[in-house]
Design a protein around this motif. Structure first.
Motif: not given
Length: 758
Positions: A150-159
Motif C-alpha cells: 500500500q505504501l509503495r502504491a501511494m509513493l508511486s501515485l505521489h511521484r
C-alpha cells in the motif's frame, strides 16, 4: 509461408555450427529480425550464444515470444531474470499471465505497464509507471495488499502526481513527505518480518538483503515463513539450523542442501512420523553418507521408506539372514523403533509373525527388497497377505516369485503378482494357467497383457463377476482380437460395438468360433443383428463375411453343410497358421497398408525365425514393424524400410528410380515422414537431399524442426560451411531467398554466397 516455419532456423543453426565459437550471432539476428518471432517462441535447440544475441537485440515482440519458450527457459538458468531486465510490454504480459516470481513481475511492470485492465488483481502493479495502472490495483484489491504494498502504491501515485486527487480513506494516513522513508522501512527487514508473520512468505524475494540479526531476534518462524528464509542463499547457517529445528518438515524441502546436523536432529513429537519421513527423503535425495543414514539417523522406519543402498543389503544379510523369527521380530517392532536402522537389525530377537501390522509396511518392504530371493522364498510361508502384496508389487523383480506362486496353494501370492504394474508378458501367461477368476480379472485389465492372452482369457478363462460387470461398461481399450473367441455372448456383442474386427480372415474366424461354441443359430443371429456400432459407421460383420457364412447356413442337408464348414475352417486355419502368415508377407504386390490394418494374431516366433533364415521383403517389414508385440529385431528392421503404399516418392524409390530424379521431382505435398524413412533405409542420403530436393524450403523446414534427425543437421552444417563458411551476411540472404527459391539447398547457398562476395 516459409518465414513462419522452422526453415530459417535450419540455415541459422547450420551456419553457427559451421562458423564455430566465433560465429557472429548478433549480426545474424539483426539481419533476420523479422524472422525471429517463431524461432524464439518454439525452437527447442537455442544455444546460449543465440539467446544472448536475442536479448542484446532487444526486440520486445521477440523477447515476449522467448518468454513463452518453456524449453529455452528450462535449458538456460536465469533466463527469466535476464528477460525481466531487458524486456518490455510483451515480456511483462507473459510474466503476469504465467505468474513469474513477484520480484521479476515488479521489475517489468515498473517500466512497461500497458493501459488495459489485466492489472486489477495483480500485486506487481503497485510499482506501475502510470497513474491508471496503480489506481486499478488499488481499486481491485487495495485493502488486501500488505502495508508495504500500500505504501509503495501511494509513493508511486505521489511521484506521478496522482495521490492528492484520489486517495481512498482505507490507505495508511501518512504525510506524503514521509513516504520515501516509510517505504524504505516497509520494504526492508522490518517489513519483511511483518509480511512473514502475515502469511506473505512469497514476498521475501522482493528484498535483496536482510538484517539477519533482526530476523533471528524476531523468531521463531515456522511453515512457509521458515522455508522461505531457509531457502535464501544468504541465510546464515546457524539461523538456517534454528529454522529447521522450529519446523523440520517445512524447511527440509526448502534448504539448498540438508546438513548432517539437520539429518540427526530430533523432530517434534507432533507429526513426528510424517516429519521424519520428509527429512529422511531429503537426506537420501542429497546423497548423505550411507553410514550416517543407516547407523545414526533415526527413526529406522522413516529412513527405510526411501533408502536404497548396498550397505543395507549387507546389514540385512548379516543380522537377519533368512531366519523367519528375526524377520518377524523386526516386523513387529519396526514402526515404533526409535533408533537407527543398524541398531534395529543388530538387536533383532526372535518372535512369531505379528497378527496385526497396519503401519510400517513400506519400510519393511524396503528391508525385504534388500534381501536375496532365497530369503523371500523362506519367509513367504509366514508373511501376511498385505506384506506379500507390497513385496511383489513394489520390490525389485525376481522371476522365482512366479514359480512359487504357481506351486503355492495360497492365492495371495498369485493375486499380488497379477497386481504388479510392470509384470512382463511371460509371467502373466504363466499366472493365467492357474485358471483363477480373480487373477484372470487382474491380468486382463493390465495394459501390458498380450493380445493372445486376452483372447484366451475371454475364450474360457473364468472371470470374477465384478470384473465382468466392469467390462460390460467399458467403451475404450478394446482390441480387434478380443471378440474373436469370446465365450460370453453378451460381452462379445458389447466388444463388437466398440471395436472393429478388420479383414476377411478375422471376421470369418470370429463366426467360425461362434459356430463351434454356440451352433449355427447363434451365427445366423449375429450376422443379422443390428448392433449399432459406437465410433465407426461400417457394418460390424462385413457383407463379404456374411455372404460366405450364409452359403454354409443355406446348405440343403447336414452333410453338405458340414463339408462347406470344414472347407471354410481349413481355409481360415491355413491363413492364420505361421506358414500362411509367412506366405502372406512374401506375396509380391500385396497392399501391405491394408494388411497392417487387418485384425491378426501374428506368430512372432515363427516369423522372426523365418526372417533370420531369409530376410523378409522390405514392405512386409515396414508393415509389421509397428504391430503390437512385434519383436524388437523385426521392428528395427521395419523402421529402415520404405513404405511405397504411403507415398508416391517411396514407391518410385522402391521401383528403382534414381534418388536424384525422385528428389528433383516437385511434389504437391510436403515431405511428411517419407523422406526420413527413405534416408533411414539408405535409399537416399541427406547430402543427396540437399543437392537435389526441390524447392529448397521443403527440406529446410524438415531440418529446422525440433525433432529433426541429427544426421540431417550435420549434413546441412557441412554444406553451409563449404558454401558460406561463417558468413552471416550470406546466411541472411539465403534465408530471405529460400521461400521463393525453386532449386535445391546447395544451389541456394551457392547463389547467396556469390551475391554477397560479388
Amino acid at each position: 509461408m516459409f518465414n513462419r516455419t522452422p526453415g530459417p532456423w535450419a540455415l541459422m543453426e547450420a551456419a553457427a555450427q559451421a562458423g564455430g565459437a566465433a560465429f557472429d550471432w548478433p549480426r545474424l539476428m539483426s539481419g533476420a529480425r523479422d524472422l525471429l518471432h517463431p524461432i524464439a517462441y518454439d525452437q527447442q535447440r537455442l544455444p546460449a550464444a543465440a539467446v544472448a544475441a536475442l536479448l542484446e537485440l532487444g526486440d520486445d515482440d521477440v523477447l515476449g515470444a522467448l518468454a513463452q519458450n518453456e524449453a529455452a527457459l528450462g535449458a538456460h538458468p536465469g533466463l527469466r531474470e535476464r528477460l525481466a531486465r531487458a524486456g518490455g510490454v510483451r515480456v511483462a504480459d507473459v510474466a503476469l499471465q504465467r505468474r513469474w516470481e513477484l520480484r521479476l513481475q515488479r521489475m517489468l511492470v515498473a517500466r512497461n505497464a500497458p493501459e488495459y485492465g489485466q492489472y486489477r488483481h495483480n500485486r506487481a502493479a503497485v510499482v506501475g509507471p502510470r497513474i491508471p495502472v496503480v489506481r486499478e490495483i488499488l481499486r481491485g484489491v487495495g485493502p488486501d495488499l500488505t502495508r508495504a504494498e500500500q505504501l509503495r502504491a501511494m509513493l508511486s501515485l505521489h511521484r506521478l502526481g496522482g495521490l492528492a486527487e484520489w486517495r481512498p480513506e482505507w490507505l495508511p494516513a501518512v504525510p506524503a513527505e514521509r513516504l520515501e522513508e516509510l517505504v524504505a522501512e516497509a520494504e526492508g527487514t522490518a517489513g519483511a518480518i511483518e509480511e512473514l508473520r502475515g502469511g506473505f512468505a512469497d514476498h521475501l524475494g522482493l528484498r535483496e538483503t536482510l538484517d539477519w540479526d533482526a530476523v533471528a531476534a524476531a523468531g521463531p518462524f515456522a511453515g512457509p515463513a521458515a522455508a522461505a528464509l531457509a531457502a535464501r542463499p544468504d541465510c546464515p547457517a546457524a539461523l538456517r539450523f534454528e529454522l529447521f529445528l522450529a519446523d523440520p518438515a517445512a524447511v527440509a524441502v526448502a534448504v539448498p542442501r540438508l546438513t548432517e546436523a539437520m539429518a540427526l536432529a530430533p523432530v517434534p513429537k507432533k507429526g513426528a512420523a510424517r516429519t521424519a519421513r520428509i527429512v529422511a527423503k531429503r537426506a537420501v535425495a542429497d546423497g548423505l553418507d550411507p553410514a550416517l543414514l543407516l547407523q545414526r539417523m533415526r527413526p529406522a522406519a522413516a529412513v527405510l521408506e526411501t533408502v536404497r543402498l548396498d550397505e543395507l543389503a549387507k546389514l540385512v544379510e548379516a543380522h537377519l539372514g533368512a531366519d523367519p523369527g528375526k524377520w518377524a521380530w523386526v516386523r513387529g517392532r519396526l514402526n515404533a523403533f526409535p533408533g537407527p536402522v543398524a541398531e534395529l537389525l543388530e538387536s533383532a530377537g526372535t518372535a512369531a509373525w505379528p497378527d496385526r501390522t497396519t503401519t510400517g509396511r513400506a519400510a519393511f518392504v524396503t528391508l525385504l527388497d534388500h534381501a536375496p530371493v532365497e530369503t523371500h522364498l523362506a519367509l513367504l510361508g509366514t508373511m501376511d497377505d498385505q506384506t506379500v502384496h507390497g513385496l511383489f508389487t513394489q520390490g525389485s523383480w525376481r522371476p522365482e516369485w512366479v514359480d512359487r506362486a504357481l506351486a503355492d496353494p495360497r492365492r495371495a501370492l498369485a493375486l499380488a503378482l497379477a497386481s504388479r504394474l510392470t509384470l512382463d508378458a511371460g509371467a502373466a501367461e504363466r499366472l493365467a494357467t492357474l485358471d483363477d477368476a480373480e487373477v484372470n480379472g487382474k491380468l486382463f485389465r493390465r495394459t501390458g497383457t498380450s493380445h493372445a492372452l486376452r483372447r484366451r482369457l475371454l475364450a474360457g478363462g473364468p472371470f470374477d463377476p465384478a470384473v465382468r460387470e466392469q467390462l460390460l461398461t467399458l467403451a475404450a481399450g478394446w482390441h480387434g482380437t478380443d471378440p474373436l473367441d469370446c465365450a460370453d455372448l453378451q460381452l462379445q456383442r458389447h466388444i463388437l460395438r466398440h471395436v472393429r474386427v478388420r479383414g476377411k480372415t478375422a471376421q470369418l474366424r470370429l463366426l467360425l468360433n461362434l459356430w463351434h461354441r454356440n451352433g449355427p443359430a447363434a451365427v445366423a443371429e449375429l450376422i443379422e443383428a443390428k448392433l449399432n456400432p459406437v465410433g465407426f459407421s461400417a457394418a460390424v460383420i462385413t457383407p463379404t463375411a456374411r455372404s460366405r457364412v450364409r452359403k454354409v447356413l443355406a446348405a440343403r442337408d447336414e452333410a453338405t453343410r458340414r463339408a462347406r464348414l470344414d472347407e471354410l475352417e481349413a481355409e481360415i486355419a491355413a491363413a492364420e497358421s505361421p506358414e500362411g502368415q509367412i506366405a502372406l508377407l512374401r506375396t509380391e504386390g500385396l497392399d501391405f497398408g491394408k494388411v497392417y490394418g487387418e485384425t491378426r494374431h501374428w506368430h512372432w516366433d515363427a516369423i522372426l525365425a523365418e526372417h533370420r533364415r531369409s530376410p523378409l521383403p522390405g514392405p512386409a517389414l515396414a508393415d509389421i514393424g509397428d504391430a503390437r508385440g512385434c519383436p524388437p529385431e523385426l521392428a528395427e528392421a521395419g523402421r529402415t524400410q520404405l513404405r511405397p503404399w504411403q507415398h508416391e516418392a517411396e514407391a518410385e524409390l522402391a521401383a528403382g528410380r534414381p534418388a536424384a530424379e525422385v528428389l528433383a521431382t516437385p511434389r504437391d505435398v510436403p515431405y511428411n515422414g517419407w523422406l526420413q524413412r527413405a534416408a533411414a533405409s539408405g535409399a537416399v542420403t541427406w547430402e543427396q537431399v540437399l543437392h537435389h530436393a526441390v524447392p529448397a524450403e521443403l527440406p529446410l523446414k524438415l531440418i529446422g524442426a525440433n525433432h529433426s534427425v541429427p544426421e540431417a543437421r550435420a549434413a546441412l552444417a557441412a554444406l553451409v560451411g563449404e558454401a558460406c563458411g561463417g558468413d552471416a551476411e550470406a546466411i541472411v540472404l539465403a534465408v530471405r531467398m529460400a521461400g521463393d527459391f525453386p532449386g535445391p539447398v546447395a544451389e541456394l547457398l551457392t547463389v547467396a554466397a556469390a551475391a554477397v562476395s560479388g
